[in-house]
Design an enzyme around this catalytic site. Structure first.
Site, PDB file in Angstrom:
ATOM      1  N   SER A 196      61.295  20.860  21.378  1.00 11.45           N
ATOM      2  CA  SER A 196      59.910  20.365  21.220  1.00 11.45           C
ATOM      3  C   SER A 196      58.845  20.660  21.925  1.00 11.45           C
ATOM      4  CB  SER A 196      60.459  18.121  21.683  1.00 11.45           C
ATOM      5  OG  SER A 196      61.054  18.435  22.990  1.00 11.45           O
ATOM      6  N   HIS A 224      61.805  17.658  14.802  1.00 22.22           N
ATOM      7  CA  HIS A 224      60.673  18.254  14.123  1.00 22.22           C
ATOM      8  C   HIS A 224      60.984  19.886  13.750  1.00 22.22           C
ATOM      9  CE1 HIS A 224      58.322  16.891  18.330  1.00 22.22           C
ATOM     10  NE2 HIS A 224      59.597  16.807  18.770  1.00 22.22           N
ATOM     11  N   LYS A 256      57.541  12.000  13.287  1.00 21.06           N
ATOM     12  CA  LYS A 256      56.302  13.353  12.740  1.00 21.06           C
ATOM     13  C   LYS A 256      55.705  13.760  11.716  1.00 21.06           C
ATOM     14  CE  LYS A 256      58.324  13.684  17.342  1.00 21.06           C
ATOM     15  NZ  LYS A 256      59.525  13.496  18.489  1.00 21.06           N
TER      16      LYS A 256
HETATM   17  C1  LIG Z   1      59.779  12.563  19.203  1.00 23.31           C
HETATM   18  C2  LIG Z   1      61.262  13.520  19.632  1.00 23.31           C
HETATM   19  C3  LIG Z   1      63.017  12.205  19.470  1.00 23.31           C
HETATM   20  C4  LIG Z   1      62.626  10.874  19.486  1.00 23.31           C
HETATM   21  O1  LIG Z   1      61.869  10.544  18.497  1.00 23.31           O
HETATM   22  P1  LIG Z   1      61.029   9.073  18.624  1.00 23.31           P
HETATM   23  O2  LIG Z   1      61.576   8.566  17.070  1.00 23.31           O
HETATM   24  O3  LIG Z   1      59.902   9.056  18.680  1.00 23.31           O
HETATM   25  O4  LIG Z   1      61.596   8.223  19.019  1.00 23.31           O
HETATM   26  C5  LIG Z   1      63.786  12.464  19.750  1.00 23.31           C
HETATM   27  N1  LIG Z   1      64.149  14.115  20.093  1.00 23.31           N
HETATM   28  C6  LIG Z   1      63.561  14.852  20.145  1.00 23.31           C
HETATM   29  C7  LIG Z   1      63.728  16.589  19.971  1.00 23.31           C
HETATM   30  C8  LIG Z   1      62.065  14.354  19.473  1.00 23.31           C
HETATM   31  O5  LIG Z   1      60.579  15.052  19.984  1.00 23.31           O
END
Ligand SMILES: *Cc1c(COP(=O)(O)O)cnc(C)c1O
Length: 404
Positions: A196, A224, A256
């Protein structure tokens, strides 16, 4: 509990203090903060769907049809038709037999790992894994081994040692409530599929091979990659040319690339049934608003149909990398829309972010403990909502900041 005296001051003095921006606009290439309009390279809205008219319309229709709140957890009476259809569509999209919705990615990771791992489980974690995967293994009270970033060879050695120590996993006692049941495995490998804060891609094919060889499960968190990677946006598995099948388990997030909110786990039928029984962050929480599920169904349709969004992203990333190279800026080895510019100490990253902002460009400084000490960075993210001219403005601003 009050933090020990001085902790906040220490944080501030170290350039690590975190503060929030207050946005008064939707996400997009440009955002409003106070009375400023800023060109934004901050969001994970990779496909530009968070404010897409069809997604917004589906959300409104969903609210009109189902109301706002789900009213209960999935197992009590909160599981609706919108959730159910979305699960089926997500499973079909990623090529798995089943999918199960969670309220957030954080909760999905906590839920899966605590359901599948216990005190007798060795959980192998990439050093750069997302905080939610790290917290998940802690909550499971598992034995945790963090391996050097993306180092499959190192991991192979450790898996071999672990197998030598307990060649025959202890037979699991029956009827122990939520603990020690047969859905728990002796070892579990967890990894971000796309990291991330670095944007690089995990060696999924090698990890899958190791998981098979050592009888481990592989949990890949594709927060991602989903929607972004692969010819049809199916994510890191499609990108790597491997099928999503046991021992792999996929966690995908909806906040995302899909531009909405929530998350899901995809995998085999018995996995999903185990999660419905044992994943506490699934069981003991209110279901997502059904309108969010309806909005996500709309964004999934767009993400599937409109490959131009992925192509535009790739073109923007290539343009940025070319320009950055010409400026002599050092970028990490990332081909995804996450492009980190590693600057070193927290103050330097913060100062660079502030100078960009003074030029109308919003790029967050990411500092420890989110990233390792000494690797504070500007984390630039691109969206299909950006135009080439936006990338050029960013490069021009970076060139100016470099000179100051
Ligand atoms: C953003 C993210 C999460 C968390 O997801 P949310 O739905 O925002 O709680 C989990 N793992 C990774 C790698 C992330 O980038």
């Amino acid at each position: 509990m009050k933090p020990p005296e001085g902790l906040l001051d220490q944080r501030r003095a170290a350039g690590l203090y975190r503060e929030r921006l207050v946005l008064s606009s939707p996400q997009g290439a440009e955002v409003r903060v106070g009375d400023e309009t800023l060109l934004s390279f901050c969001s994970n809205d990779y496909l530009g769907l968070a404010n897409h008219p069809r997604v917004v319309a589906a959300f409104k229709d969903g609210a009109e049809r189902y109301g706002v709140g789900a009213g209960a957890s999935h197992l009590v009476s909160g599981h609706g038709r919108a959730h159910h259809l979305l699960e089926e569509e997500l499973a079909e999209f990623v090529g798995a037999p089943r999918a199960l919705l969670f309220s957030t990615g954080y909760m999905a990771n906590l839920g899966v790992v605590t359901a599948l791992a216990g005190r007798d489980t060795a959980v192998f974690e990439d050093k750069l894994n997302h905080a939610s995967l790290i917290d998940a293994a802690r909550l499971a009270r598992a034995r945790v081994l963090r391996y050097p970033h993306a180092d499959a060879a190192w991991l192979a050695t450790k898996l071999a040692q672990a197998r030598k120590k307990s060649p025959h996993p202890r037979p699991l006692p029956a009827g122990e409530g939520d603990k020690g049941l047969s859905h728990q495995s002796a070892s579990l490998i967890t990894t971000d599929a796309v990291f991330s804060m670095d944007g690089d891609i995990a060696p999924l094919a090698a990890l899958m091979e190791l998981a098979r060889r050592y009888g481990a499960r592989l949990l890949a968190d594709d927060a991602h990659g989903l929607g972004v990677l692969g010819a049809t946006g199916r994510g890191s598995f499609e990108h790597a040319g491997i099928r999503l099948e046991p021992p792999a388990i996929l966690v995908g997030t909806l906040g995302k690339a899909f531009g909405t909110f929530g998350a899901f786990v995809a995998g085999a039928d018995d996995l999903i049934e185990s999660l419905i029984q044992f994943a506490r962050t699934y069981i003991y929480t209110t279901a997502l608003p059904p309108a969010v599920a309806e909005a996500t169904r709309a964004s999934l349709k767009i993400a599937r149909a409109e490959s131009w969004r992925r192509e535009r992203l790739r073109a923007l990333v290539a343009r940025f990398r070319r320009g950055a190279r010409e400026l002599g800026l050092e970028l990490g080895p990332s081909e995804t829309p996450i492009q980190p510019l590693i600057l070193g100490d927290a103050e330097t990253a913060l100062a660079a972010s502030r100078k960009l902002r003074a030029r109308g460009v919003l790029v967050p400084a990411i500092r420890p403990p989110t990233v390792p000490v000494g690797s504070a960075r500007l984390r630039v993210t691109f969206s299909a909502a950006h135009e080439e001219a936006h990338v050029d403005r960013l490069l021009a601003a970076l060139a100016e900041v470099r000179r100051t």
